[in-house]
Design a protein around this motif. Structure first.
Motif, PDB file in Angstrom:
ATOM      1  N   LEU A 224       8.581   0.381  -1.995  1.00 26.18           N
ATOM      2  CA  LEU A 224       7.430   0.020  -1.267  1.00 26.18           C
ATOM      3  C   LEU A 224       7.593   0.973   0.217  1.00 26.18           C
ATOM      4  O   LEU A 224       8.319   0.796   0.699  1.00 26.18           O
ATOM      5  N   ALA A 225       6.451   1.541   0.637  1.00 24.77           N
ATOM      6  CA  ALA A 225       6.383   2.529   1.761  1.00 24.77           C
ATOM      7  C   ALA A 225       6.257   1.370   2.844  1.00 24.77           C
ATOM      8  O   ALA A 225       5.839   0.338   2.858  1.00 24.77           O
ATOM      9  N   PRO A 226       6.601   1.729   4.040  1.00 28.28           N
ATOM     10  CA  PRO A 226       6.325   0.806   5.255  1.00 28.28           C
ATOM     11  C   PRO A 226       5.030   0.117   5.389  1.00 28.28           C
ATOM     12  O   PRO A 226       4.701  -1.185   5.700  1.00 28.28           O
ATOM     13  N   VAL A 227       3.901   1.034   5.165  1.00 30.51           N
ATOM     14  CA  VAL A 227       2.629   0.615   5.291  1.00 30.51           C
ATOM     15  C   VAL A 227       2.166  -0.627   4.335  1.00 30.51           C
ATOM     16  O   VAL A 227       1.416  -1.551   4.442  1.00 30.51           O
ATOM     17  N   GLU A 228       3.024  -0.651   3.183  1.00 30.29           N
ATOM     18  CA  GLU A 228       2.723  -1.586   2.279  1.00 30.29           C
ATOM     19  C   GLU A 228       3.494  -2.873   2.736  1.00 30.29           C
ATOM     20  O   GLU A 228       3.120  -3.918   2.478  1.00 30.29           O
ATOM     21  N   ARG A 229       4.711  -2.712   3.302  1.00 35.57           N
ATOM     22  CA  ARG A 229       5.626  -3.863   3.677  1.00 35.57           C
ATOM     23  C   ARG A 229       4.709  -4.501   4.668  1.00 35.57           C
ATOM     24  O   ARG A 229       4.496  -5.800   4.644  1.00 35.57           O
ATOM     25  N   LYS A 230       4.381  -3.803   5.743  1.00 34.48           N
ATOM     26  CA  LYS A 230       3.715  -4.205   6.880  1.00 34.48           C
ATOM     27  C   LYS A 230       2.561  -5.198   6.243  1.00 34.48           C
ATOM     28  O   LYS A 230       2.148  -6.142   7.011  1.00 34.48           O
ATOM     29  N   ASN A 231       1.926  -4.656   5.336  1.00 33.12           N
ATOM     30  CA  ASN A 231       0.519  -5.220   4.912  1.00 33.12           C
ATOM     31  C   ASN A 231       0.889  -6.422   3.689  1.00 33.12           C
ATOM     32  O   ASN A 231      -0.266  -6.841   3.385  1.00 33.12           O
ATOM     33  N   ASP A 232       2.327  -6.409   3.383  1.00 31.19           N
ATOM     34  CA  ASP A 232       2.400  -7.411   2.226  1.00 31.19           C
ATOM     35  C   ASP A 232       1.844  -6.950   0.953  1.00 31.19           C
ATOM     36  O   ASP A 232       0.908  -7.835   0.530  1.00 31.19           O
ATOM     37  N   SER A 233       1.498  -5.658   0.770  1.00 34.26           N
ATOM     38  CA  SER A 233       0.689  -5.267  -0.404  1.00 34.26           C
ATOM     39  C   SER A 233       1.307  -4.141  -1.073  1.00 34.26           C
ATOM     40  O   SER A 233       1.899  -3.163  -0.627  1.00 34.26           O
ATOM     41  N   GLN A 234       1.239  -4.253  -2.532  1.00 35.18           N
ATOM     42  CA  GLN A 234       1.993  -3.464  -3.407  1.00 35.18           C
ATOM     43  C   GLN A 234       0.991  -2.315  -3.810  1.00 35.18           C
ATOM     44  O   GLN A 234       0.843  -2.276  -5.109  1.00 35.18           O
ATOM     45  N   SER A 235       0.093  -1.974  -3.112  1.00 36.62           N
ATOM     46  CA  SER A 235      -1.198  -1.265  -3.435  1.00 36.62           C
ATOM     47  C   SER A 235      -1.058   0.161  -3.653  1.00 36.62           C
ATOM     48  O   SER A 235      -1.828   0.764  -4.137  1.00 36.62           O
ATOM     49  N   GLY A 236      -0.066   0.662  -3.300  1.00 36.84           N
ATOM     50  CA  GLY A 236       0.247   2.279  -3.115  1.00 36.84           C
ATOM     51  C   GLY A 236      -0.214   2.585  -1.637  1.00 36.84           C
ATOM     52  O   GLY A 236      -0.875   1.686  -1.169  1.00 36.84           O
ATOM     53  N   TRP A 237       0.182   3.626  -1.485  1.00 38.61           N
ATOM     54  CA  TRP A 237      -0.099   4.098   0.130  1.00 38.61           C
ATOM     55  C   TRP A 237      -0.502   5.396   0.303  1.00 38.61           C
ATOM     56  O   TRP A 237      -0.807   5.902   1.475  1.00 38.61           O
ATOM     57  N   ALA A 238      -0.388   6.283  -1.022  1.00 42.39           N
ATOM     58  CA  ALA A 238      -0.510   7.835  -0.554  1.00 42.39           C
ATOM     59  C   ALA A 238      -2.181   8.215  -1.013  1.00 42.39           C
ATOM     60  O   ALA A 238      -2.797   7.497  -1.237  1.00 42.39           O
ATOM     61  N   ALA A 239      -2.331   9.404  -0.790  1.00 38.87           N
ATOM     62  CA  ALA A 239      -3.514   9.901  -0.543  1.00 38.87           C
ATOM     63  C   ALA A 239      -4.196  10.118  -2.138  1.00 38.87           C
ATOM     64  O   ALA A 239      -5.451  10.015  -2.205  1.00 38.87           O
ATOM     65  N   MET A 240      -3.658  10.386  -3.015  1.00 42.70           N
ATOM     66  CA  MET A 240      -4.053  10.452  -4.482  1.00 42.70           C
ATOM     67  C   MET A 240      -4.248   9.156  -5.295  1.00 42.70           C
ATOM     68  O   MET A 240      -3.501   8.676  -5.843  1.00 42.70           O
ATOM     69  N   ALA A 241      -5.209   8.487  -4.680  1.00 41.74           N
ATOM     70  CA  ALA A 241      -5.361   6.974  -5.037  1.00 41.74           C
ATOM     71  C   ALA A 241      -7.001   6.638  -4.742  1.00 41.74           C
ATOM     72  O   ALA A 241      -7.342   7.503  -3.802  1.00 41.74           O
ATOM     73  N   GLU A 242      -7.773   5.818  -5.345  1.00 41.19           N
ATOM     74  CA  GLU A 242      -8.776   5.353  -5.177  1.00 41.19           C
ATOM     75  C   GLU A 242      -9.000   4.808  -3.452  1.00 41.19           C
ATOM     76  O   GLU A 242      -9.915   5.028  -2.863  1.00 41.19           O
ATOM     77  N   TYR A 243      -7.917   3.923  -3.333  1.00 40.42           N
ATOM     78  CA  TYR A 243      -7.632   3.097  -1.942  1.00 40.42           C
ATOM     79  C   TYR A 243      -6.770   3.502  -1.156  1.00 40.42           C
ATOM     80  O   TYR A 243      -5.369   3.580  -1.806  1.00 40.42           O
ATOM     81  N   ARG A 244      -6.496   3.676  -0.081  1.00 41.83           N
ATOM     82  CA  ARG A 244      -5.252   3.939   0.794  1.00 41.83           C
ATOM     83  C   ARG A 244      -5.402   3.262   1.689  1.00 41.83           C
ATOM     84  O   ARG A 244      -6.066   2.924   2.716  1.00 41.83           O
ATOM     85  N   LEU A 245      -4.002   2.586   2.215  1.00 45.58           N
ATOM     86  CA  LEU A 245      -3.794   1.799   3.520  1.00 45.58           C
ATOM     87  C   LEU A 245      -3.024   2.762   4.344  1.00 45.58           C
ATOM     88  O   LEU A 245      -2.243   3.740   3.994  1.00 45.58           O
ATOM     89  N   ALA A 246      -3.441   2.691   5.702  1.00 46.08           N
ATOM     90  CA  ALA A 246      -3.008   3.692   6.669  1.00 46.08           C
ATOM     91  C   ALA A 246      -2.722   2.875   8.012  1.00 46.08           C
ATOM     92  O   ALA A 246      -3.324   1.852   8.235  1.00 46.08           O
ATOM     93  N   ASP A 247      -1.693   3.161   8.701  1.00 41.61           N
ATOM     94  CA  ASP A 247      -1.488   2.905  10.106  1.00 41.61           C
ATOM     95  C   ASP A 247      -3.113   3.228  10.902  1.00 41.61           C
ATOM     96  O   ASP A 247      -3.101   4.386  10.604  1.00 41.61           O
ATOM     97  N   GLU A 248      -3.653   2.408  11.584  1.00 35.73           N
ATOM     98  CA  GLU A 248      -4.599   2.623  12.446  1.00 35.73           C
ATOM     99  C   GLU A 248      -4.335   4.190  13.074  1.00 35.73           C
ATOM    100  O   GLU A 248      -5.243   4.819  13.291  1.00 35.73           O
TER     101      GLU A 248
END
Ligand SMILES: [Zn+2]
Ligand SMILES: [Zn+2]
Length: 397
Positions: free
Chosen positions: A133-157
């Motif tokens: 899990l990437a830092p942004v996933e751990r921060k958000n307690d989300s196993q959703s993926g973090w990268a650009a090639m995805a439908e949705y992306r989590l990012a630090d503001e």
């Protein structure tokens, strides 16, 4: 409308195989932003496809891609972003506390990526992944993926930049590792109107094709030393797309006389500034000979060259010539407003249209990676939700 249940992310489970994984739809907490990715661009991601290496990442479970633009879906408690905003996402991270973050530098240098005070380098092991899990996933307690090639992306503001409504996503995506990085490079080089700017090689074409655009935009005499027909033809078309560029010159590096042609175009003195795309030892030494005294040699990354080397006599090569040698990766946070203004320029947009050679819905990404690996292409764009007009036709296997 109910939120989707899953997030489709692109993975490369083994070399030369693209697979789409269903991850849980992202959970987002204050400090992060959830973005619907409208366009993700291929960078050197085809190395993941061919060799299973990509900058920091070499694990097949990890997602792929760092260049993206999209629409904000959720931005809890944010003072800046609201649902519906168009944003550019830059790669790296934002902690707000390290030297890079406090000084508006590249988010790829954020020390939080290496867990320390000093920025990590792109060759360090991906230690910031814990249990995949990437830092942004751990921060958000989300196993959703973090990268650009995805439908949705989590990012630090802090890695998001607000885009103006009148800038199409297709042009905004150029703000990352193409025109944006070339802009940052030419800020470092202080390229200005009237400068003699020599661009050498093809390297990663996203850079070698973006530098002519930025150089022309800034009013320099641009001399492109092209090693192959594809490069020469693309640069010629960039000039044509601008609508008449008398001060764009193309020199064929296969001609043994090419350095003399450069000298002829620079009053016999040599270019004021050179950007190198080769990272090749012999070519770099030729450039150090060619550049005028008190000039600048800038090195743009070339990850495609596995034998990168600079070997130099510091006296004869640098001191005696009053030479500046420099390089950058990424662009800086402080560059982004200027990059976005440049991308709203219609001439720049016409030239970018030449650089974009392929566009695919993300479900056809395998073809995109194959084309990218041939290096006979410019920038390739992926649309996770389909090309314009294809929305709602997702065809992930
Ligand atoms: Zn930081
Ligand atoms: Zn990139």
């Amino acid at each position: 409308m109910n939120a989707p249940v899953t997030n489709t992310v692109l993975t490369v489970p083994e070399p030369r195989k693209v697979a789409f994984a269903k991850r849980p739809y992202p959970r987002v907490k204050p400090g992060s932003v959830l973005v619907k990715t409208e366009i993700a661009a291929l960078c050197v991601d085809d190395r993941m496809y061919t060799d299973h290496v990509h900058e920091w990442f070499d694990h097949p479970l990890h997602c792929v891609g760092h260049e993206g633009v999209g629409t904000v879906v959720e931005a809890p408690e944010s003072q800046v972003f609201r649902p519906g905003d168009k944003v550019l996402l830059s790669h790296g991270a934002y902690c707000g506390r390290c030297f890079a973050c406090r000084n508006g530098l590249s988010q790829a240098h954020c020390a939080s990526l290496s867990g320390g005070e000093r920025a990590g380098t792109s060759t360090t092991v991906p230690e910031f992944f814990v249990d995949g899990l990437a830092p942004v996933e751990r921060k958000n307690d989300s196993q959703s993926g973090w990268a650009a090639m995805a439908e949705y992306r989590l990012a630090d503001e802090g890695i998001c930049t607000l885009l103006p409504d009148d800038l199409d996503f297709r042009y905004a995506i150029a703000a990352e590792c193409s025109i944006g990085m070339a802009y940052c490079a030419q800020e470092f080089m202080e390229v200005k109107a009237g400068d003699y700017l020599l661009l050498v090689g093809s390297g990663q074409r996203q850079f070698s094709l973006s530098h002519p655009i930025v150089g022309l935009f800034r009013g320099a005499r641009v001399i492109a030393a092209a090693p192959d027909d594809f490069q020469a033809e693309k640069v010629r078309k960039i000039g044509e797309a601008r609508g008449g560029t008398p001060d764009l010159h193309i020199v064929d590096m296969r001609d043994p006389n090419w350095t003399q042609q450069v000298l002829d175009l620079t009053d016999g003195v040599g270019p004021d500034k050179i950007a190198d795309f080769t990272s090749d030892r012999e070519t770099l030494n030729t450039e150090i000979d060619l550049v005028r005294h008190d000039g600048v040699l800038y090195i743009q990354e070339n990850l495609r060259n596995k034998h990168r080397e600079l070997r130099i006599d510091p006296y004869a090569g640098i001191a005696e010539k009053n030479l500046k040698i420099m390089g950058t990766i990424d662009s800086r946070r402080i560059d982004r407003p200027g990059i976005i203004r440049m991308l709203r320029n219609k001439e720049v947009q016409r030239m970018w249209d030449v650089v974009v050679t392929h566009e695919f819905p993300m479900w056809e990404a395998e073809q995109a990676f194959q084309i990218s690996a041939t290096q006979q292409c410019g920038k390739i764009l992926l649309y996770p939700h389909g090309l314009p007009g294809q929305e709602g036709e997702q065809a992930y296997g």
